[in-house]
Design a protein around this motif. Sequence first.
Motif, PDB file in Angstrom:
ATOM      1  N   ASN A 310      40.343  54.880  38.955  1.00 28.84           N
ATOM      2  CA  ASN A 310      39.155  53.883  38.489  1.00 28.84           C
ATOM      3  C   ASN A 310      39.572  52.336  39.315  1.00 28.84           C
ATOM      4  O   ASN A 310      40.742  52.246  39.119  1.00 28.84           O
ATOM      5  CB  ASN A 310      38.858  53.648  37.423  1.00 28.84           C
ATOM      6  CG  ASN A 310      38.091  54.703  36.770  1.00 28.84           C
ATOM      7  OD1 ASN A 310      37.459  55.840  37.321  1.00 28.84           O
ATOM      8  ND2 ASN A 310      37.922  54.819  35.437  1.00 28.84           N
ATOM      9  N   VAL A 311      38.715  51.880  40.015  1.00 29.56           N
ATOM     10  CA  VAL A 311      39.065  50.433  40.686  1.00 29.56           C
ATOM     11  C   VAL A 311      38.250  49.681  39.758  1.00 29.56           C
ATOM     12  O   VAL A 311      36.871  49.553  40.051  1.00 29.56           O
ATOM     13  CB  VAL A 311      38.910  50.515  42.106  1.00 29.56           C
ATOM     14  CG1 VAL A 311      39.168  48.988  42.824  1.00 29.56           C
ATOM     15  CG2 VAL A 311      39.704  51.650  42.776  1.00 29.56           C
ATOM     16  N   ASP A 312      38.508  48.657  39.063  1.00 30.67           N
ATOM     17  CA  ASP A 312      38.048  47.534  38.265  1.00 30.67           C
ATOM     18  C   ASP A 312      38.253  46.169  39.090  1.00 30.67           C
ATOM     19  O   ASP A 312      39.388  45.571  39.211  1.00 30.67           O
ATOM     20  CB  ASP A 312      38.525  47.383  36.932  1.00 30.67           C
ATOM     21  CG  ASP A 312      38.375  48.685  36.201  1.00 30.67           C
ATOM     22  OD1 ASP A 312      37.225  49.295  36.349  1.00 30.67           O
ATOM     23  OD2 ASP A 312      39.015  48.881  35.137  1.00 30.67           O
ATOM     24  N   VAL A 313      36.841  45.546  39.514  1.00 32.78           N
ATOM     25  CA  VAL A 313      36.997  44.363  40.070  1.00 32.78           C
ATOM     26  C   VAL A 313      36.763  43.205  39.187  1.00 32.78           C
ATOM     27  O   VAL A 313      35.677  43.265  38.314  1.00 32.78           O
ATOM     28  CB  VAL A 313      35.800  44.429  41.258  1.00 32.78           C
ATOM     29  CG1 VAL A 313      36.163  43.039  41.960  1.00 32.78           C
ATOM     30  CG2 VAL A 313      36.123  45.429  42.255  1.00 32.78           C
ATOM     31  N   SER A 328      32.175  42.756  47.574  1.00 33.61           N
ATOM     32  CA  SER A 328      33.168  43.968  47.527  1.00 33.61           C
ATOM     33  C   SER A 328      32.948  45.320  48.100  1.00 33.61           C
ATOM     34  O   SER A 328      33.738  46.090  48.453  1.00 33.61           O
ATOM     35  CB  SER A 328      33.520  43.815  45.873  1.00 33.61           C
ATOM     36  OG  SER A 328      34.384  42.873  45.529  1.00 33.61           O
ATOM     37  N   LEU A 329      31.575  45.720  47.855  1.00 34.47           N
ATOM     38  CA  LEU A 329      31.036  46.909  48.139  1.00 34.47           C
ATOM     39  C   LEU A 329      31.154  47.077  49.720  1.00 34.47           C
ATOM     40  O   LEU A 329      31.102  47.959  50.383  1.00 34.47           O
ATOM     41  CB  LEU A 329      29.484  47.100  47.833  1.00 34.47           C
ATOM     42  CG  LEU A 329      29.433  47.468  46.234  1.00 34.47           C
ATOM     43  CD1 LEU A 329      28.039  47.458  45.554  1.00 34.47           C
ATOM     44  CD2 LEU A 329      30.248  48.739  45.749  1.00 34.47           C
ATOM     45  N   THR A 330      30.592  45.615  50.362  1.00 33.63           N
ATOM     46  CA  THR A 330      30.741  45.666  51.774  1.00 33.63           C
ATOM     47  C   THR A 330      32.114  46.001  52.339  1.00 33.63           C
ATOM     48  O   THR A 330      32.520  46.639  53.414  1.00 33.63           O
ATOM     49  CB  THR A 330      30.255  44.426  52.315  1.00 33.63           C
ATOM     50  OG1 THR A 330      28.925  44.198  51.667  1.00 33.63           O
ATOM     51  CG2 THR A 330      30.377  44.216  53.893  1.00 33.63           C
ATOM     52  N   ALA A 331      33.246  45.344  51.603  1.00 37.85           N
ATOM     53  CA  ALA A 331      34.399  45.731  52.152  1.00 37.85           C
ATOM     54  C   ALA A 331      35.101  47.166  51.827  1.00 37.85           C
ATOM     55  O   ALA A 331      35.854  47.720  52.567  1.00 37.85           O
ATOM     56  CB  ALA A 331      35.535  44.681  51.071  1.00 37.85           C
ATOM     57  N   ILE A 332      34.485  47.660  50.843  1.00 35.75           N
ATOM     58  CA  ILE A 332      34.613  49.200  50.593  1.00 35.75           C
ATOM     59  C   ILE A 332      34.239  50.156  51.910  1.00 35.75           C
ATOM     60  O   ILE A 332      34.799  50.945  52.303  1.00 35.75           O
ATOM     61  CB  ILE A 332      34.304  49.569  49.393  1.00 35.75           C
ATOM     62  CG1 ILE A 332      35.063  48.967  48.168  1.00 35.75           C
ATOM     63  CG2 ILE A 332      34.273  51.070  49.148  1.00 35.75           C
ATOM     64  CD1 ILE A 332      36.344  49.680  48.112  1.00 35.75           C
TER      65      ILE A 332
END
Length: 488
Positions: A310-313, A328-332
């Motif tokens: 799990n990755v928590d931002v 963050s979603l764009t970076a992923i």
Amino acid sequence: MQTTDKQPPQIPEKEVKSDRATAIEKFLFNRQILAILLSFMLFVGGIMGYFSMVKESDPDVQLAKAIISTEWSGTDAETIENLITDKLEDKIKSLPGIKKIKSGSFNSFSLVDVEFKAEAPVGESIQKLRGKMDDAKPDMPPESEGRKQPEFEQISQQDAPVLTLALYGENIDSVVMSDAAKELQDILEQEKNVRKVDLAGRREEVIHVQLIPPRLMELGVSATQVRDAIQAGNMDMSWDKVRDNAIGGQMRLYGRFRTLDDLKQLPVARLNENRVVRLEEVAEVRQDLERETNRAALSWSGAEYVPTINVDVVKVPGTDSIKVINDSLTAIENAKQDPNLFPQGMEYRVINNDGEYINRDLFNLGNNVLQASICVFIILLFALTWKEATIAGLAIPLTFLGAMLILWLGGQTLNNMVLVGMILALGLMVDVFIVVLEGLHESIFVQKLSFDRAAIRTVRLNAVPALAGQFNYDSGDGTFDGNFWLDG
């Protein structure tokens, strides 16, 4: 047969005089240009405020609460309690305004949770707590024995993650997925307004040194000697500059272990001039995954559970949650295109997205405003005339845009507390608009007053009752009274 014209009701002379407007009333209610400019300003300013305001789930509530953690590897819980936890508590408990202190001593680390009373000033209380932590350091064992500096962390309402991702994949080695998660963590932490990224379910590769007790007893080497030798040998050190007539340079000792064989060949004891005991003789040294302390698994649509990381931002307090989530979603997605960062077969799924809840609440607010405007328009269309119905139907969204402008200029954020307050205010506005327009209709069409006099008369008759009704709205159970004074 005699006919007479029906005369409108006469207004007493005293009432006519009382309807004469003052200079302030004329300026506020009888200036058409001012009303148009004000409406335009509220419309444009409200649109600007809506798109410029910070949108977040919960308001940033400052809490006078902190956690002090101290790590001392290899030390038992009782020693941690006596030499670390008790020393901190003795200093902290003398602080004024403390509500409660909770502590825990575990193998290799200590935790002290301090909470102040609600009325205690946040900044001053946290500063004093830091001072007490520094005062306790001289009473603790020296850092040369392996104790690390105490870490201070203030608890914030914004510590909850705004975005949670689950990394998973079939037939992917846990080491490979752990390395990929670490790379993604570094990428996300470089995004603007991302405070930190936490990983759950990830296991790092570490060096395990497992002592062999029979060999230690046979060679007469203690576990403390082994520990001290590893700590003393695993460090780099900067020396002074070396200069002569020919050359000069900076000297540096590279003592850290670069390979596993370097660690195995570490001398831990000397039995005599010709006999040196090395680490591999008294311990099993290997590189492996660290001991599992937490585990994350995902089951989607009733499928079998698969191991995940799990990755928590967590965002910076006071910043726009939706923008942080989108960045963050764009970076992923960008990292997913790079096979060196995103191994083949690994996928991710969004587990929690605060942006979806925020957009849903904003949509509900806009939907409520639209429904209220339509309902008021229909009611006044049948009860009065189309003019009053149109004015009321447009005034409700315009008032909300004006509220957006004021909140934006006041530095407020658009959060759940503000949205709840605006929905409560919607009921107040509907009542006030209907009452005011009904009074204006009566003054113009029944009393036969001019528009200017009708506007002044309507405001004078309804201003105080409407204001009193707002302050006493739903006072039976205190629902509105309790929320009216909450600062968003």
